[in-house]
Design a protein around this motif. Structure first.
Motif, PDB file in Angstrom:
ATOM      1  N   ILE A  14     -17.682  -2.788  -2.072  1.00  0.00           N
ATOM      2  CA  ILE A  14     -18.256  -3.839  -2.925  1.00  0.00           C
ATOM      3  C   ILE A  14     -17.731  -3.715  -4.346  1.00  0.00           C
ATOM      4  N   SER A  15     -17.735  -2.490  -4.883  1.00  0.00           N
ATOM      5  CA  SER A  15     -17.275  -2.273  -6.250  1.00  0.00           C
ATOM      6  C   SER A  15     -15.796  -2.618  -6.397  1.00  0.00           C
ATOM      7  N   ALA A  18     -15.509  -6.461  -6.305  1.00  0.00           N
ATOM      8  CA  ALA A  18     -16.169  -7.077  -7.465  1.00  0.00           C
ATOM      9  C   ALA A  18     -15.348  -6.881  -8.735  1.00  0.00           C
TER      10      ALA A  18
END
Length: 358
Positions: A14-15, A18
């Motif tokens: 996710i990081s 993102a």
């Protein structure tokens, strides 16, 4: 039990996306995939072969880095430590932290390899302790010293054959050497930095302009480096504080790694990631309290030592460190689940252990 590791993998993905660096999570994902494999493989091997037999076989490959170091000592081929210029023998490894963690991983196998007083176990213990000292990486010496003392306390000289008693007595002398060497290694400052971070981090982490030149070098500059990371984290937008700047994003922002897993993860994968890794350690620690009393002290000391390593270096960043933790967790789960199976079965212990793997 492995859910926190899967959660770490998820937050890294996710990081990465993102922050617009989708490939940043590849290396770290591979490392945590290795950690999962090490935990499961250790757990299943201990179930299939029996923990003592498996651990005895596992000690053999850990003799290789010790033998390589012995060659480097004999040839006088050392490495100057980056922090203070002291001499380290690291057997061709690129850094003393990685070599010393590899040696410490061998002590994990020693914990479960049968009778502590046998000559082969004593030889391995002496060789490993000597290798840690020669590697001159004080953090690992501090982390493993309680376990080494436990090994010494658990060996009864009278229970050892006469021809091995000299070796047993040598362990006491070896620990004395460690204590004497503490003055040269400045273990006090390094140990104090770990204690201060755990008890009063605000005294170590403060504005960068408040550090003197001497303070920036104290304990290899850890306090100053930690403060730089925290300052970078505090200046981050809200989203980055939550999920971080992406795996290994420190490489673009800082010239050195954080030397603290929690602080590094705060910057890389935010509050969520740092919280998950702490949950993982706590879950495994709770599993350690479910193990039989005969092995519980050694398992708890292993988890304690690994926690100390994470507070003053980053074994979670190195493959060797993840392999070490995989061994610790694999044996922890074996004994925890074997004990649970034993409570619900009247079968012989060999069958009880196998029940745990079904």
């Amino acid at each position: 039990v492995l859910l926190p590791i899967y959660a770490l993998l998820a937050i890294m993905v996710i990081s990465s996306f993102a922050n617009g660096v989708p490939f940043a999570m590849v290396e770290q994902s591979a490392k945590f995939g290795l950690l999962i494999c090490m935990i499961v493989a250790t757990y299943e091997a201990a179930n299939e072969e029996g923990p003592e037999r498996f651990a005895a076989m596992l000690m053999v490959p850990f003799l290789l880095p010790i033998a390589m170091q012995a060659i480097s000592v004999a040839l006088g081929m050392g490495k100057l430590a980056e922090s203070d210029g002291s001499l380290s023998y690291v057997a061709g490894f690129f850094h003393e932290s990685v070599f010393s963690i590899s040696v410490a991983a061998g002590l994990v196998a020693l914990c479960f390899a049968g009778r502590a007083g046998s000559p082969s176990r004593i030889f391995f213990l002496l060789a490993s302790a000597g290798a840690l000292i020669a590697a001159n990486y004080r953090t690992t010496v501090i982390a493993m010293l309680p376990l080494l003392i436990y090994f010494r306390a658990s060996i009864s000289v009278l229970s050892v054959r006469r021809n091995a008693r000299v070796l047993v007595a040598s362990i006491g002398a070896l620990l004395a050497i460690v204590a004497v060497s503490s003055a040269d290694f400045e273990l006090g400052d390094r140990a104090q930095s770990v204690i201060d971070f755990a008890t009063s981090p605000n005294e170590l982490i403060r504005p960068l302009d408040s550090f003197t030149e001497d303070e920036r070098r104290q304990a290899s500059g850890r306090s100053y480096v930690w403060s730089k990371y925290i300052e970078g984290f505090n200046q981050s937008p809200p989203l980055q504080k939550l999920i971080g700047h992406g795996p290994d994003s420190w490489e673009a922002a800082f010239n050195v790694y954080a030397q603290n897993t929690v602080i590094s993860y705060l910057y890389e994968i935010g509050w969520v990631g740092a919280g998950i890794v702490i949950i993982l350690w706590l879950v495994m620690l709770l599993m350690a309290f479910r193990t039989p009393r005969g092995v519980m002290p050694a398992i708890l000391l292993l988890h304690l030592g690994y926690a100390v390593l994470n507070m003053s270096t980053q074994p979670f960043w190195a493959v060797e460190g993840l392999m070490m933790y995989g061994l610790i967790c694999g044996f922890t789960l074996h004994y925890a689940y074997a004990r649970a199976a034993a409570r619900t079965s009247s079968a012989p212990i060999e069958r009880r252990v196998r029940v745990a793997s079904l």
